[in-house]
Design an enzyme around this catalytic site. Structure first.
Site, mmCIF file in Angstrom:
data_model
loop_
_atom_site.group_PDB
_atom_site.id
_atom_site.type_symbol
_atom_site.label_atom_id
_atom_site.label_comp_id
_atom_site.label_asym_id
_atom_site.label_seq_id
_atom_site.Cartn_x
_atom_site.Cartn_y
_atom_site.Cartn_z
ATOM 1 N N HIS A 50 0.853 -1.190 0.000
ATOM 2 C CA HIS A 50 0.000 0.000 0.000
ATOM 3 C C HIS A 50 0.887 1.238 0.000
ATOM 4 C CE1 HIS A 50 1.043 0.450 4.208
ATOM 5 N NE2 HIS A 50 0.616 -0.771 4.446
HETATM 6 P P1 TYD Z 1 -1.495 -2.499 7.700
HETATM 7 O O1 TYD Z 1 -0.975 -1.115 7.813
HETATM 8 O O2 TYD Z 1 -2.331 -2.833 6.510
HETATM 9 O O3 TYD Z 1 -0.311 -3.537 7.824
HETATM 10 P P2 TYD Z 1 0.822 -3.957 6.774
HETATM 11 O O4 TYD Z 1 1.075 -2.784 5.911
HETATM 12 O O5 TYD Z 1 2.008 -4.324 7.593
HETATM 13 O O6 TYD Z 1 0.331 -5.136 6.022
HETATM 14 O O7 TYD Z 1 -2.300 -2.827 9.046
HETATM 15 C C1 TYD Z 1 -2.791 -4.124 9.332
HETATM 16 C C2 TYD Z 1 -4.026 -3.973 10.181
HETATM 17 O O8 TYD Z 1 -3.721 -3.319 11.410
HETATM 18 C C3 TYD Z 1 -5.129 -3.163 9.518
HETATM 19 O O9 TYD Z 1 -6.364 -3.800 9.776
HETATM 20 C C4 TYD Z 1 -5.113 -1.834 10.232
HETATM 21 C C5 TYD Z 1 -4.514 -2.145 11.593
HETATM 22 N N1 TYD Z 1 -3.675 -1.046 12.105
HETATM 23 C C6 TYD Z 1 -4.148 -0.251 13.117
HETATM 24 O O10 TYD Z 1 -5.263 -0.427 13.637
HETATM 25 N N2 TYD Z 1 -3.356 0.784 13.578
HETATM 26 C C7 TYD Z 1 -2.143 1.034 13.047
HETATM 27 O O11 TYD Z 1 -1.447 1.999 13.477
HETATM 28 C C8 TYD Z 1 -1.654 0.200 11.977
HETATM 29 C C9 TYD Z 1 -0.324 0.445 11.346
HETATM 30 C C10 TYD Z 1 -2.458 -0.821 11.543
#
Ligand code: TYD
Length: 132
Positions: A50
């Site tokens: 992303h």
């Molecule tokens: P995401 O940022 O998509 O993780 P990655 O990029 O490592 O795959 O986040 C994964 C999940 O965690 C998503 O459902 C959102 C949640 N999340 C939070 O609630 N707070 C946060 O600060 C972060 C980074 C993620």
């Protein structure tokens, strides 16, 4: 626009064990609004996939190693993180993926904004249109 780059952090070497430090707006170019960490990543898994519209990040491999792939829509760069005194500055607006996590690796992420699901761009084609 700011460029992605590895920033070498202060390292206070000591026979009792080394110490490194991050001060906001001094060692990294933003104020820290949020800290999270990624751990217990099963072998072969990838994270990320992303971009953020506004959020900037600073990523440190506190333990172990992993790769961060940054893509500005034209050029893809791979940064290997494997030292706890080095971190990767990720400007806003870059497609970012994390992979090749070693066993027991620990990724510390400092963020310039609070969590906001609306700040994410999760569709690569939408990202490409936005950066053109
Ligand atoms: P995401 O940022 O998509 O993780 P990655 O990029 O490592 O795959 O986040 C994964 C999940 O965690 C998503 O459902 C959102 C949640 N999340 C939070 O609630 N707070 C946060 O600060 C972060 C980074 C993620």
């Amino acid at each position: 626009m700011e460029e992605p780059r590895i920033i070498q952090l202060p390292k206070i070497s000591d026979p009792r064990g080394n110490l490194s430090v991050i001060e906001e707006l001094k060692d990294i170019p933003f104020k820290i609004e949020r800290t999270y960490w990624i751990y217990d990543v099963p072998g072969g898994e990838k994270r990320g996939g992303h971009a953020y519209k506004e959020n900037q990040e600073f990523i440190v491999a506190l333990s172990g190693s992993f790769d961060v792939i940054l893509d500005d829509g034209k050029v893809k760069q791979t940064f290997s993180l494997n030292r706890s005194y080095n971190g990767l500055y990720v400007p806003k607006g870059m497609w970012r993926e994390m992979e090749n996590f070693s066993t027991n690796s620990l990724a510390l992420v400092l963020s310039s904004t609070k969590y906001d699901a609306d700040d994410y761009i999760r569709d690569y084609d939408v990202f490409l249109k936005l950066v053109k």
